[in-house]
Write a protein that holds these residues in place. Structure first.
Motif, short mmCIF file in Angstrom:
data_model
loop_
_atom_site.label_atom_id
_atom_site.label_comp_id
_atom_site.label_asym_id
_atom_site.label_seq_id
_atom_site.Cartn_x
_atom_site.Cartn_y
_atom_site.Cartn_z
N MET A 148 0.82 -1.20 0.00
CA MET A 148 0.00 0.00 0.00
C MET A 148 0.86 1.26 0.00
N PHE A 149 1.87 1.27 0.87
CA PHE A 149 2.71 2.47 0.98
C PHE A 149 3.60 2.63 -0.24
N SER A 150 4.05 1.52 -0.84
CA SER A 150 4.86 1.62 -2.06
C SER A 150 4.03 2.19 -3.20
N ARG A 151 2.77 1.80 -3.30
CA ARG A 151 1.86 2.34 -4.31
C ARG A 151 1.65 3.83 -4.09
N LEU A 152 1.50 4.23 -2.85
CA LEU A 152 1.31 5.64 -2.53
C LEU A 152 2.55 6.45 -2.87
N ARG A 153 3.73 5.89 -2.57
CA ARG A 153 4.98 6.59 -2.90
C ARG A 153 5.13 6.78 -4.40
N SER A 154 4.77 5.75 -5.18
CA SER A 154 4.89 5.87 -6.63
C SER A 154 3.90 6.90 -7.18
N ASP A 155 2.70 6.98 -6.57
CA ASP A 155 1.72 7.98 -6.99
C ASP A 155 2.23 9.39 -6.71
N ILE A 156 2.83 9.57 -5.55
CA ILE A 156 3.36 10.88 -5.20
C ILE A 156 4.52 11.25 -6.12
N GLN A 157 5.37 10.28 -6.42
CA GLN A 157 6.51 10.55 -7.28
C GLN A 157 6.08 10.95 -8.69
N CYS A 158 5.06 10.29 -9.21
CA CYS A 158 4.62 10.61 -10.57
C CYS A 158 4.04 12.02 -10.63
N ILE A 159 3.41 12.47 -9.54
CA ILE A 159 2.91 13.85 -9.50
C ILE A 159 4.05 14.84 -9.46
N LEU A 160 5.07 14.55 -8.67
CA LEU A 160 6.25 15.43 -8.62
C LEU A 160 6.93 15.54 -9.97
N GLU A 161 6.92 14.45 -10.73
CA GLU A 161 7.57 14.46 -12.04
C GLU A 161 6.77 15.21 -13.09
N ARG A 162 5.44 15.21 -12.98
CA ARG A 162 4.60 15.78 -14.04
C ARG A 162 4.06 17.16 -13.74
N ASP A 163 4.05 17.57 -12.49
CA ASP A 163 3.50 18.88 -12.14
C ASP A 163 4.61 19.79 -11.62
N PRO A 164 4.99 20.81 -12.39
CA PRO A 164 6.06 21.71 -11.93
C PRO A 164 5.67 22.53 -10.70
N ALA A 165 4.37 22.61 -10.41
CA ALA A 165 3.93 23.36 -9.23
C ALA A 165 4.11 22.56 -7.94
N ALA A 166 4.29 21.26 -8.06
CA ALA A 166 4.47 20.42 -6.86
C ALA A 166 5.88 20.59 -6.32
#
Length: 260
Positions: free
Chosen positions: A1-19
């Protein structure tokens, strides 16, 4: 569960310059919250707790403004940016790496229960703000759906769908048009990304000019070859010195046509 959450957070950091930080993404991104709650709702739905799944989905909609049916199948690394007004239907399937902007509807056109009523998005699909993708068809890997497009038929891999009803633009045609536009000194999609009349006129002008120049250059090359034959000795000088034997686009003429 936490690994899935970490990957979701990472993909947002990579795609959103505002993050800026993981903590900011975890606490302030409704798209992430909606996906986390959807996984709980989907688990309940697939394990026979239908009402509980719908209730969790309802709470998620109330908190985030994003409505995802608990029956929808969503892979990892999906980014719902902003998210307000996003609606994802029961039989929708979303592949990994997809990006969905606010106001998007993945809806159905059939009223038959149990049928595949909602679209399937392949991997790395981008769906622009306000787009409506309606029906049980597939949008191919790497495809792009333009903002406010209304898509009611399949989209091939790597293609772009724009307009209402959406027109399918093949990636190869885009590349050729952009190459021709760069020779003219500007980019057609740099002028406007929307499917307005001016952009349509510019694309048609580029395609037409490219085809004409190519055909003219072929004609002059053929004439030059004929003039060099021994039997054509009296006509050796029939090719003008200023004949365009190669494609040659002039940006100034195009700029005059569009009023620049």
């Amino acid at each position: 569960m936490f690994s899935r959450l970490r990957s979701d957070i990472q993909c947002i950091l990579e795609r959103d310059p505002a993050a800026r930080t993981r903590w900011e993404v975890l606490t302030c991104y409704p798209g992430l919250h909606a996906l986390v709650l959807h996984r709980r709702a989907h688990w309940c739905w697939t394990h026979g707790f239908k009402w509980l799944g719908r209730f969790i989905s309802h709470l998620a909609r109330w908190f985030t403004g994003i409505e995802i049916h608990p029956g929808a199948q969503i892979a990892g690394c999906v980014f719902i940016d902003h998210g307000m007004g996003v609606v994802i239907g029961e039989t929708a399937e979303i592949g990994s790496g997809c990006t969905i902007y606010h106001g998007v509807t993945l809806g159905g056109t059939s009223l038959y229960k149990g049928a595949k009523r909602h679209p399937t998005l392949g991997k790395n699909v981008v769906v622009g703000a306000g787009a409506q993708v309606l029906g049980g068809f597939t949008v191919g890997d790497g495809a792009r759906i333009g903002s406010n497009a209304v898509v009611v038929k399949p989209v091939p891999d790597g293609a772009t769908a724009v307009g209402n009803p959406a027109r399918i633009i093949q990636a190869g045609a885009d590349v050729k048009r952009e190459e021709a536009a760069s020779q003219m000194g500007f980019s057609a999609y740099g002028v406007t990304q929307s499917d307005d009349p001016l952009s349509q006129a510019l694309r048609g002008l580029i395609d037409n000019a490219s085809g004409q120049e190519y055909q003219i250059s072929l004609l002059w090359q053929a004439i030059e070859k004929l003039s060099n034959l021994p039997a054509a000795e009296p006509h050796r000088n029939c090719v003008p010195k200023d004949a365009a034997l190669e494609e040659n686009f002039e940006a100034d003429k195009l700029n005059q046509l569009i009023g620049k």
